[in-house]
Design an enzyme around this catalytic site. Sequence first.
Site, mmCIF file in Angstrom:
data_model
loop_
_atom_site.group_PDB
_atom_site.id
_atom_site.type_symbol
_atom_site.label_atom_id
_atom_site.label_comp_id
_atom_site.label_asym_id
_atom_site.label_seq_id
_atom_site.Cartn_x
_atom_site.Cartn_y
_atom_site.Cartn_z
ATOM 1 N N ARG A 1 6.104 27.018 38.170
ATOM 2 C CA ARG A 1 6.184 27.891 39.346
ATOM 3 C C ARG A 1 4.905 27.851 40.161
ATOM 4 N NH1 ARG A 1 6.810 33.305 37.199
ATOM 5 N NH2 ARG A 1 5.894 32.354 35.383
ATOM 6 N N ASN B 1 11.393 32.602 37.446
ATOM 7 C CA ASN B 1 12.060 32.238 36.206
ATOM 8 C C ASN B 1 13.402 32.951 36.131
ATOM 9 O OD1 ASN B 1 10.020 30.604 35.202
ATOM 10 N ND2 ASN B 1 9.081 32.220 33.987
#
Length: 94
Positions: A20, A38
Amino acid sequence: MSSLCVKARISGKVQGVWYRRSTQQKAVSLGVTGHAINLEDGSVEVLMYGGAMQVDALSQWLWQGSEDAQVAKVELEPVNHDASKPLPDAFTTG
């Protein structure tokens, strides 16, 4: 300049490997806003807003990801943005 909004779902070894944050860094360098979060099933969702060329470049980069990531699949879905809502002005992670 035409702009796009695209949602991607990335599967494989993409959680716990700096995916990320790497995506955020790449998005910022391209001028793309949105988010990388997520999901409970172990995948990552990336929402991308920006110029068509920039969103396409980030979409392609998602196959690479961070150094330790092992991307198995990238699914892309165009999103129709609700014009009554403001576009994000940054790229966030969550």
